[in-house]
Motif scaffolding. Sequence first.
Motif, PDB file in Angstrom:
ATOM      1  N   UNK A  50      -0.138  -6.376  -9.195  1.00  0.00           N
ATOM      2  CA  UNK A  50       0.521  -5.072  -9.130  1.00  0.00           C
ATOM      3  C   UNK A  50       0.342  -4.472  -7.744  1.00  0.00           C
ATOM      4  N   UNK A  51       1.327  -3.671  -7.335  1.00  0.00           N
ATOM      5  CA  UNK A  51       1.146  -2.823  -6.166  1.00  0.00           C
ATOM      6  C   UNK A  51       0.323  -1.634  -6.615  1.00  0.00           C
ATOM      7  N   UNK A  52      -0.828  -1.451  -6.001  1.00  0.00           N
ATOM      8  CA  UNK A  52      -1.805  -0.488  -6.501  1.00  0.00           C
ATOM      9  C   UNK A  52      -1.743   0.828  -5.744  1.00  0.00           C
ATOM     10  N   UNK A  53      -1.951   0.785  -4.473  1.00  0.00           N
ATOM     11  CA  UNK A  53      -1.895   1.972  -3.626  1.00  0.00           C
ATOM     12  C   UNK A  53      -1.096   1.575  -2.391  1.00  0.00           C
ATOM     13  N   UNK A  54      -1.016   2.458  -1.430  1.00  0.00           N
ATOM     14  CA  UNK A  54      -0.266   2.101  -0.234  1.00  0.00           C
ATOM     15  C   UNK A  54      -0.967   0.938   0.482  1.00  0.00           C
ATOM     16  N   UNK A  55      -0.211  -0.120   0.706  1.00  0.00           N
ATOM     17  CA  UNK A  55      -0.674  -1.344   1.368  1.00  0.00           C
ATOM     18  C   UNK A  55      -1.799  -2.049   0.626  1.00  0.00           C
ATOM     19  N   UNK A  56      -1.936  -1.826  -0.659  1.00  0.00           N
ATOM     20  CA  UNK A  56      -2.972  -2.498  -1.446  1.00  0.00           C
ATOM     21  C   UNK A  56      -2.360  -3.056  -2.720  1.00  0.00           C
TER      22      UNK A  56
END
Length: 83
Positions: A50-56
């Motif tokens: 999953x895309x979790x936070x910005x750039x993470x």
Amino acid sequence: MIEFILIFNSLGKCILNKSYGDISQDNNLNSMIFKAFKLISDSKEISIIYDFMENKRIYFRQYNGVYVSFVCDDLENELATLD
């Protein structure tokens, strides 16, 4: 680069949280742990990214009621992380 390693049981209790980045505020760390568990526990998959936070991104795998998850940046190889 791996930012966090998080291991949860099926009830949401964090068994292990190891940070490799510099998160200085405990509230920010606790909110990230809560968001990660919420995202993982709502999934019906055994292993997913999953895309979790910005750039993470968060990579996780479920083993008999234990969730092992890695929070990494965009440059990390997902297959190598899950191995």
